[in-house]
Scaffold this motif. Structure first.
Motif, PDB file in Angstrom:
ATOM      1  N   VAL A 454      43.076  45.711  42.989  1.00  0.00           N
ATOM      2  CA  VAL A 454      42.981  44.271  43.164  1.00  0.00           C
ATOM      3  C   VAL A 454      43.386  43.567  41.868  1.00  0.00           C
ATOM      4  N   TYR A 455      44.267  42.594  41.998  1.00  0.00           N
ATOM      5  CA  TYR A 455      44.585  41.716  40.872  1.00  0.00           C
ATOM      6  C   TYR A 455      43.688  40.486  40.967  1.00  0.00           C
ATOM      7  N   VAL A 456      42.947  40.180  39.900  1.00  0.00           N
ATOM      8  CA  VAL A 456      42.030  39.049  39.909  1.00  0.00           C
ATOM      9  C   VAL A 456      42.396  38.096  38.776  1.00  0.00           C
ATOM     10  N   SER A 457      42.138  36.825  38.982  1.00  0.00           N
ATOM     11  CA  SER A 457      42.370  35.857  37.908  1.00  0.00           C
ATOM     12  C   SER A 457      41.328  36.054  36.813  1.00  0.00           C
ATOM     13  N   GLY A 458      41.613  35.526  35.621  1.00  0.00           N
ATOM     14  CA  GLY A 458      40.895  35.855  34.400  1.00  0.00           C
ATOM     15  C   GLY A 458      39.389  35.925  34.469  1.00  0.00           C
ATOM     16  N   ASP A 459      38.741  34.952  35.100  1.00  0.00           N
ATOM     17  CA  ASP A 459      37.282  34.893  35.092  1.00  0.00           C
ATOM     18  C   ASP A 459      36.621  35.663  36.230  1.00  0.00           C
ATOM     19  N   LEU A 460      37.410  36.282  37.098  1.00  0.00           N
ATOM     20  CA  LEU A 460      36.832  36.922  38.279  1.00  0.00           C
ATOM     21  C   LEU A 460      36.813  38.448  38.171  1.00  0.00           C
ATOM     22  N   GLY A 461      36.871  38.953  36.947  1.00  0.00           N
ATOM     23  CA  GLY A 461      36.984  40.396  36.766  1.00  0.00           C
ATOM     24  C   GLY A 461      35.813  41.205  37.255  1.00  0.00           C
ATOM     25  N   THR A 462      34.619  40.607  37.279  1.00  0.00           N
ATOM     26  CA  THR A 462      33.433  41.378  37.673  1.00  0.00           C
ATOM     27  C   THR A 462      33.065  41.206  39.139  1.00  0.00           C
ATOM     28  N   VAL A 463      33.840  40.424  39.892  1.00  0.00           N
ATOM     29  CA  VAL A 463      33.463  40.139  41.280  1.00  0.00           C
ATOM     30  C   VAL A 463      33.565  41.381  42.152  1.00  0.00           C
ATOM     31  N   PRO A 474      50.174  42.027  39.291  1.00  0.00           N
ATOM     32  CA  PRO A 474      50.233  42.008  40.757  1.00  0.00           C
ATOM     33  C   PRO A 474      51.051  43.146  41.359  1.00  0.00           C
ATOM     34  N   GLN A 475      52.072  43.643  40.652  1.00  0.00           N
ATOM     35  CA  GLN A 475      52.909  44.693  41.237  1.00  0.00           C
ATOM     36  C   GLN A 475      52.167  46.004  41.434  1.00  0.00           C
ATOM     37  N   TYR A 476      50.988  46.158  40.783  1.00  0.00           N
ATOM     38  CA  TYR A 476      50.196  47.366  40.973  1.00  0.00           C
ATOM     39  C   TYR A 476      49.027  47.137  41.930  1.00  0.00           C
ATOM     40  N   ALA A 477      48.986  45.965  42.571  1.00  0.00           N
ATOM     41  CA  ALA A 477      47.838  45.592  43.393  1.00  0.00           C
ATOM     42  C   ALA A 477      48.165  45.660  44.883  1.00  0.00           C
ATOM     43  N   ASP A 478      47.137  45.944  45.677  1.00  0.00           N
ATOM     44  CA  ASP A 478      47.205  45.845  47.133  1.00  0.00           C
ATOM     45  C   ASP A 478      46.668  44.494  47.601  1.00  0.00           C
ATOM     46  N   TYR A 479      45.752  43.919  46.808  1.00  0.00           N
ATOM     47  CA  TYR A 479      45.155  42.619  47.136  1.00  0.00           C
ATOM     48  C   TYR A 479      45.173  41.732  45.892  1.00  0.00           C
ATOM     49  N   GLN A 500      57.103  38.289  46.857  1.00  0.00           N
ATOM     50  CA  GLN A 500      56.980  39.694  46.482  1.00  0.00           C
ATOM     51  C   GLN A 500      56.285  40.533  47.555  1.00  0.00           C
ATOM     52  N   GLY A 501      56.072  39.952  48.748  1.00  0.00           N
ATOM     53  CA  GLY A 501      55.552  40.736  49.864  1.00  0.00           C
ATOM     54  C   GLY A 501      54.090  40.529  50.166  1.00  0.00           C
ATOM     55  N   PHE A 502      53.430  39.578  49.540  1.00  0.00           N
ATOM     56  CA  PHE A 502      52.021  39.299  49.832  1.00  0.00           C
ATOM     57  C   PHE A 502      51.928  38.159  50.851  1.00  0.00           C
ATOM     58  N   VAL A 512      39.498  29.383  46.552  1.00  0.00           N
ATOM     59  CA  VAL A 512      39.769  30.755  46.132  1.00  0.00           C
ATOM     60  C   VAL A 512      40.593  31.438  47.213  1.00  0.00           C
ATOM     61  N   TYR A 513      41.666  32.127  46.786  1.00  0.00           N
ATOM     62  CA  TYR A 513      42.606  32.735  47.717  1.00  0.00           C
ATOM     63  C   TYR A 513      42.474  34.256  47.709  1.00  0.00           C
ATOM     64  N   VAL A 514      42.677  34.865  48.884  1.00  0.00           N
ATOM     65  CA  VAL A 514      42.799  36.309  49.021  1.00  0.00           C
ATOM     66  C   VAL A 514      44.143  36.578  49.678  1.00  0.00           C
ATOM     67  N   MET A 515      44.976  37.400  49.044  1.00  0.00           N
ATOM     68  CA  MET A 515      46.284  37.767  49.579  1.00  0.00           C
ATOM     69  C   MET A 515      46.394  39.283  49.674  1.00  0.00           C
ATOM     70  N   GLU A 516      47.073  39.745  50.688  1.00  0.00           N
ATOM     71  CA  GLU A 516      47.251  41.181  50.919  1.00  0.00           C
ATOM     72  C   GLU A 516      48.736  41.504  50.889  1.00  0.00           C
ATOM     73  N   ARG A 517      49.068  42.683  50.369  1.00  0.00           N
ATOM     74  CA  ARG A 517      50.464  43.097  50.352  1.00  0.00           C
ATOM     75  C   ARG A 517      50.890  43.509  51.760  1.00  0.00           C
TER      76      ARG A 517
END
Length: 517
Positions: A454-463, A474-479, A500-502, A512-517
């Motif tokens: 999962v790629y997360v924006s800066g402040d959401l790393g612990t979610v 993002p290129q290494y992420a599924d979500y 890029q396919g998301f 807050v957005y959730v995107m899937e590849r």
């Protein structure tokens, strides 16, 4: 008729050696437990643990703990716990292992906590306990000089210091172990237990790669006390470990030593140096420029006041204080402006050094004043005979310590001061997100499946870091899980990711957005 009389042996038998040892051990443990309960530092540290744990857990619950450094350190401990090595996916593709970034194998000790409960809050509380526990050896070190009252004040001073507040109020970091080990090392050295002191300071080499400099200085301190074997081991061990890290471990695990130096060696602009030897040569050739760098900005002056001004600069009279000199000086001459401020974790390791050094400096100044008084052959008038009393001097030292503690708290709470106080901002309710945004983050996180990159924006790393793998690109992420309102997300990010396919699978309240590849 014959009567048979049966006699019983009612004599007592001697207790066995095993039962004697067991009884002695139980009695000794009971006495030790009683001493711990009677120690004021125990209760002071427990109170600090309760307060700072609430602060730290609040940061996690409010999603204020970022991907760097909290997310990285949690991933490392998570890697030790479940994969057997210090994984660091947030540094992919350049790094896959923490040892290519920093050398802190001591973090493996926290892995069992995640076996019990796999949550960022657990690590946040563990850091609080480790940092606050240093107050106990600080208490015993100062009590040996001035008694329990001043020892308790010194413990309180440490627990309320800006270094402790902001290290806990920032993020978890590798140096969480350092204050406790350093405080134990100094306390044991003052008790003339140099073997235990050397072991404690030697363990700091497992906390961070730059601790070799402090270990070397501790070895020189041991040599000053003519502890030649301890000094020899420490003076060799410190530089050797630093060389092994930069010469062997980083090239092996990081695979790119020039890239590591580019990220972590911050003296190219300030000292015109790309290596430590060049930095030392520059400092020797241009001492005025080097000294100017130490106080070149208001932030640096502010930090100096918070570190040593709050103790009236008396710590400078103690050789103990100079154990932390390389840490502070290297931070002050760095190119990285975050290194100058106490708003982060960088000065945590010097907090116990400054507190114990201040007590020792005050003791040395008192001894110097007494010697000068005797050489001048002055006599006190009878009306001032009370000044000879130990009680009077202890009360004076306690009063000075209270003044220093009060001045420290005033400086930390001063509104115009550059450095912020994490404790005061928490008490004032400023460490919060808007309720709607916080609810949107929690709702969006539920739409991300477990076991994903999962790629997360800066402040959401612990979610989602406890159940997913946070990655930095993002290129290494599924979500993708992001807040478009944060500075780490550029304008048009959603459209860029769609190209890029998301595709968007969920939007929580438009925030807050959730995107899937």
């Amino acid at each position: 008729m014959m009567t048979t009389v049966v006699e019983f042996d009612t004599g007592t038998t001697e207790p066995s050696a095993l039962s004697v040892r067991l009884h002695s051990a139980l009695r000794a443990s009971g006495d030790s437990a009683l001493r711990v309960l009677r120690c004021p530092a125990t209760w002071l540290c427990l109170a600090a643990v309760v307060f700072y744990s609430a602060l730290a857990v609040n940061r996690v619950d409010q999603h204020l703990a970022g991907s760097y450094d909290f997310g990285v350190i949690f991933q490392v401990i998570h890697g030790w716990a479940f994969h057997g090595y210090p994984a660091e996916p947030l540094q992919m593709p350049l790094l896959s292992n923490e040892w290519g970034d920093h050398f802190a194998p001591i973090l493996a000790l926290l892995a069992p906590l995640l076996w019990i409960h796999d949550s960022p809050s657990v690590i946040a509380v563990a850091q609080v306990v480790l940092i606050c526990a240093a107050g106990v050896p600080i208490y015993f070190a100062v009590r040996r000089m001035f008694g329990p009252v001043v020892g308790a004040i010194a413990c309180t001073f440490y627990l309320s210091s800006i270094e402790v507040q902001n290290a806990i109020g920032f993020d978890v970091h590798e140096n969480m172990f350092e204050p406790l080990l350093i405080a134990i090392a100094i306390e044991r050295a003052l008790a003339r237990k140099w073997t235990a002191a050397s072991v404690a300071i030697g363990l700091t080499l497992l906390c961070y790669e730059d601790m070799g400099a402090m270990v070397l200085l501790f070895g020189l301190w041991a040599a000053r006390h003519r502890k030649w074997r301890h000094a020899a081991v420490l003076c060799v061990l410190g530089p050797v470990v630093m060389f092994l890290y930069t010469g062997v471990i980083v090239p092996e695990w990081g695979r790119d030593l020039p890239y590591w130096q580019l990220r972590h060696f911050d003296y190219q602009n300030s000292l015109g140096a790309s290596t430590m030897s060049q930095a030392i040569v520059h400092a020797l050739e241009h001492p005025h420029h080097f000294l100017h760098l130490l106080v070149a900005t208001p932030v640096k002056v502010d930090t100096w006041w918070l570190l040593i001004g709050s103790v009236g600069f008396v710590c400078l009279a103690s050789p103990i204080t100079y154990l932390g000199s390389t840490t502070v000086i290297l931070l002050m001459v760095s190119d990285n402006s975050t290194h100058w401020s106490t708003n982060y974790h960088f000065y945590l390791q010097v907090a116990p050094i400054i507190v114990i050094g201040a007590a020792d400096g005050l003791r040395r100044l008192g001894l110097l004043g007494r010697r000068l008084w005797r050489r001048m052959k002055l006599k006190l008038p009878s009306s001032m005979a009370f000044l000879r009393s130990r009680t009077t001097w202890r009360a004076a030292v306690a009063g000075l310590a209270l003044v220093a503690l009060y001045s420290s708290l005033v400086m930390e709470h001063e509104k115009d001061r550059i450095a912020e106080s994490a404790a005061w901002t928490y008490i004032e309710g400023k460490q919060t997100r808007p309720a709607a945004l916080n609810a949107a983050i929690n709702e969006a996180a539920r739409y991300v499946p477990s076991g994903q990159n999962v790629y997360v924006s800066g402040d959401l790393g612990t979610v989602v870091v406890a159940r997913d793998t946070d990655v930095s690109m993002p290129q290494y992420a599924d979500y993708l899980l992001f807040d478009p309102g944060t500075q780490s997300i550029p304008a048009g990010f959603e459209q860029t990711m769609e190209a890029q396919g998301f595709h968007v699978v969920f939007v929580a309240h438009g925030l807050v957005y959730v995107m899937e590849r």
